[in-house]
Design a protein around this motif. Structure first.
Motif, PDB file in Angstrom:
ATOM      1  N   MET A  27       9.128 -15.947  25.700  1.00 21.56           N
ATOM      2  CA  MET A  27       8.032 -15.318  26.411  1.00 21.56           C
ATOM      3  C   MET A  27       8.174 -15.509  27.926  1.00 21.56           C
ATOM      4  SD  MET A  27       5.325 -13.603  25.824  1.00 21.56           S
ATOM      5  CE  MET A  27       3.781 -13.146  26.470  1.00 21.56           C
ATOM      6  N   ARG A  28       8.642 -16.681  28.361  1.00 29.39           N
ATOM      7  CA  ARG A  28       8.822 -16.932  29.787  1.00 29.39           C
ATOM      8  C   ARG A  28       9.883 -16.019  30.383  1.00 29.39           C
ATOM      9  NH1 ARG A  28       8.658 -23.170  31.629  1.00 29.39           N
ATOM     10  NH2 ARG A  28       7.906 -22.327  33.581  1.00 29.39           N
ATOM     11  N   LYS A  29      10.940 -15.749  29.628  1.00 30.89           N
ATOM     12  CA  LYS A  29      11.996 -14.872  30.113  1.00 30.89           C
ATOM     13  C   LYS A  29      11.465 -13.453  30.300  1.00 30.89           C
ATOM     14  CE  LYS A  29      16.014 -17.297  28.326  1.00 30.89           C
ATOM     15  NZ  LYS A  29      17.208 -17.220  27.487  1.00 30.89           N
ATOM     16  N   PHE A  30      10.625 -13.033  29.381  1.00 26.30           N
ATOM     17  CA  PHE A  30      10.057 -11.694  29.465  1.00 26.30           C
ATOM     18  C   PHE A  30       9.158 -11.560  30.699  1.00 26.30           C
ATOM     19  CE2 PHE A  30       6.704  -8.591  28.379  1.00 26.30           C
ATOM     20  CZ  PHE A  30       7.499  -7.468  28.248  1.00 26.30           C
ATOM     21  N   ILE A  31       8.307 -12.540  30.942  1.00 23.64           N
ATOM     22  CA  ILE A  31       7.425 -12.521  32.110  1.00 23.64           C
ATOM     23  C   ILE A  31       8.246 -12.575  33.391  1.00 23.64           C
ATOM     24  CG2 ILE A  31       5.638 -13.807  33.358  1.00 23.64           C
ATOM     25  CD1 ILE A  31       4.483 -14.561  30.614  1.00 23.64           C
ATOM     26  N   SER A  32       9.286 -13.399  33.417  1.00 25.09           N
ATOM     27  CA  SER A  32      10.158 -13.478  34.591  1.00 25.09           C
ATOM     28  C   SER A  32      10.847 -12.143  34.834  1.00 25.09           C
ATOM     29  CB  SER A  32      11.211 -14.570  34.400  1.00 25.09           C
ATOM     30  OG  SER A  32      10.605 -15.824  34.291  1.00 25.09           O
ATOM     31  N   PHE A  33      11.311 -11.505  33.778  1.00 27.63           N
ATOM     32  CA  PHE A  33      11.950 -10.204  33.907  1.00 27.63           C
ATOM     33  C   PHE A  33      10.982  -9.176  34.472  1.00 27.63           C
ATOM     34  CE2 PHE A  33      12.756  -5.989  32.102  1.00 27.63           C
ATOM     35  CZ  PHE A  33      13.992  -5.730  32.666  1.00 27.63           C
ATOM     36  N   ILE A  34       9.764  -9.149  33.967  1.00 30.20           N
ATOM     37  CA  ILE A  34       8.759  -8.197  34.445  1.00 30.20           C
ATOM     38  C   ILE A  34       8.457  -8.440  35.925  1.00 30.20           C
ATOM     39  CG2 ILE A  34       6.340  -7.477  34.205  1.00 30.20           C
ATOM     40  CD1 ILE A  34       8.156  -6.395  32.026  1.00 30.20           C
ATOM     41  N   LEU A  35       8.293  -9.701  36.327  1.00 29.52           N
ATOM     42  CA  LEU A  35       8.014 -10.002  37.732  1.00 29.52           C
ATOM     43  C   LEU A  35       9.166  -9.588  38.638  1.00 29.52           C
ATOM     44  CD1 LEU A  35       6.257 -13.476  37.475  1.00 29.52           C
ATOM     45  CD2 LEU A  35       5.229 -11.287  38.085  1.00 29.52           C
ATOM     46  N   ILE A  36      10.387  -9.886  38.235  1.00 25.11           N
ATOM     47  CA  ILE A  36      11.549  -9.490  39.029  1.00 25.11           C
ATOM     48  C   ILE A  36      11.653  -7.971  39.094  1.00 25.11           C
ATOM     49  CG2 ILE A  36      14.084  -9.511  39.086  1.00 25.11           C
ATOM     50  CD1 ILE A  36      13.884 -12.404  37.995  1.00 25.11           C
ATOM     51  N   PHE A  37      11.374  -7.302  37.995  1.00 25.80           N
ATOM     52  CA  PHE A  37      11.400  -5.844  37.960  1.00 25.80           C
ATOM     53  C   PHE A  37      10.363  -5.250  38.916  1.00 25.80           C
ATOM     54  CE2 PHE A  37       9.995  -1.794  36.094  1.00 25.80           C
ATOM     55  CZ  PHE A  37      11.187  -1.096  36.132  1.00 25.80           C
ATOM     56  N   ILE A  38       9.150  -5.781  38.895  1.00 28.94           N
ATOM     57  CA  ILE A  38       8.085  -5.276  39.773  1.00 28.94           C
ATOM     58  C   ILE A  38       8.440  -5.504  41.235  1.00 28.94           C
ATOM     59  CG2 ILE A  38       5.685  -5.659  40.484  1.00 28.94           C
ATOM     60  CD1 ILE A  38       5.055  -6.117  37.510  1.00 28.94           C
ATOM     61  N   ILE A  39       8.974  -6.685  41.556  1.00 28.24           N
ATOM     62  CA  ILE A  39       9.372  -6.973  42.931  1.00 28.24           C
ATOM     63  C   ILE A  39      10.500  -6.031  43.367  1.00 28.24           C
ATOM     64  CG2 ILE A  39      10.459  -8.699  44.417  1.00 28.24           C
ATOM     65  CD1 ILE A  39       8.856 -10.816  42.817  1.00 28.24           C
ATOM     66  N   GLY A  40      11.467  -5.804  42.492  1.00 28.79           N
ATOM     67  CA  GLY A  40      12.568  -4.893  42.810  1.00 28.79           C
ATOM     68  C   GLY A  40      12.086  -3.477  43.064  1.00 28.79           C
ATOM     69  N   ILE A  41      11.193  -2.981  42.232  1.00 28.09           N
ATOM     70  CA  ILE A  41      10.644  -1.631  42.411  1.00 28.09           C
ATOM     71  C   ILE A  41       9.852  -1.561  43.716  1.00 28.09           C
ATOM     72  CG2 ILE A  41       8.977   0.036  41.480  1.00 28.09           C
ATOM     73  CD1 ILE A  41      11.606   0.002  39.983  1.00 28.09           C
ATOM     74  N   SER A  42       9.113  -2.619  44.038  1.00 31.18           N
ATOM     75  CA  SER A  42       8.330  -2.637  45.279  1.00 31.18           C
ATOM     76  C   SER A  42       9.229  -2.565  46.497  1.00 31.18           C
ATOM     77  CB  SER A  42       7.477  -3.908  45.352  1.00 31.18           C
ATOM     78  OG  SER A  42       6.571  -3.949  44.293  1.00 31.18           O
ATOM     79  N   ILE A  43      10.330  -3.289  46.474  1.00 27.10           N
ATOM     80  CA  ILE A  43      11.254  -3.289  47.616  1.00 27.10           C
ATOM     81  C   ILE A  43      11.907  -1.927  47.777  1.00 27.10           C
ATOM     82  CG2 ILE A  43      13.428  -4.242  48.474  1.00 27.10           C
ATOM     83  CD1 ILE A  43      12.515  -6.933  47.263  1.00 27.10           C
ATOM     84  N   VAL A  44      12.332  -1.332  46.684  1.00 25.04           N
ATOM     85  CA  VAL A  44      12.975  -0.019  46.750  1.00 25.04           C
ATOM     86  C   VAL A  44      11.969   1.048  47.164  1.00 25.04           C
ATOM     87  CG1 VAL A  44      14.095   1.773  45.360  1.00 25.04           C
ATOM     88  CG2 VAL A  44      14.757  -0.610  45.088  1.00 25.04           C
ATOM     89  N   GLY A  45      10.744   0.937  46.697  1.00 26.13           N
ATOM     90  CA  GLY A  45       9.713   1.923  47.024  1.00 26.13           C
ATOM     91  C   GLY A  45       9.244   1.863  48.458  1.00 26.13           C
TER      92      GLY A  45
END
Length: 67
Positions: A1-19
């Motif tokens: 579960m921690r890996k999934f939450i970490s993945f989601i947070l990294i994904f959101i941060i990555g999308i924010s930077i690109v956007g």
């Protein structure tokens, strides 16, 4: 579960930077030298227009509102 939450947070941060990419628009200095024309009422219900800036070389305008 921690890996999934970490993945989601990294994904959101990555999308924010690109956007938040920088768009470059060409603006000429002639567009920035003149105050655009406007007509408003101040807080005392007096008419105000861009003529109040005509005698000043440099003017800072602070626009705010409450809603």
């Amino acid at each position: 579960m921690r890996k999934f939450i970490s993945f989601i947070l990294i994904f959101i941060i990555g999308i924010s930077i690109v956007g938040c990419g920088e768009k470059k628009e060409e603006v000429s200095l002639n567009d920035l030298k003149a105050m655009p024309e406007f007509e408003l009422k101040d807080v005392n219900d007096k008419d105000v227009n861009n003529e109040i800036f005509k005698d000043n070389k440099l003017t800072m305008v602070n626009i705010w509102a409450t809603g």
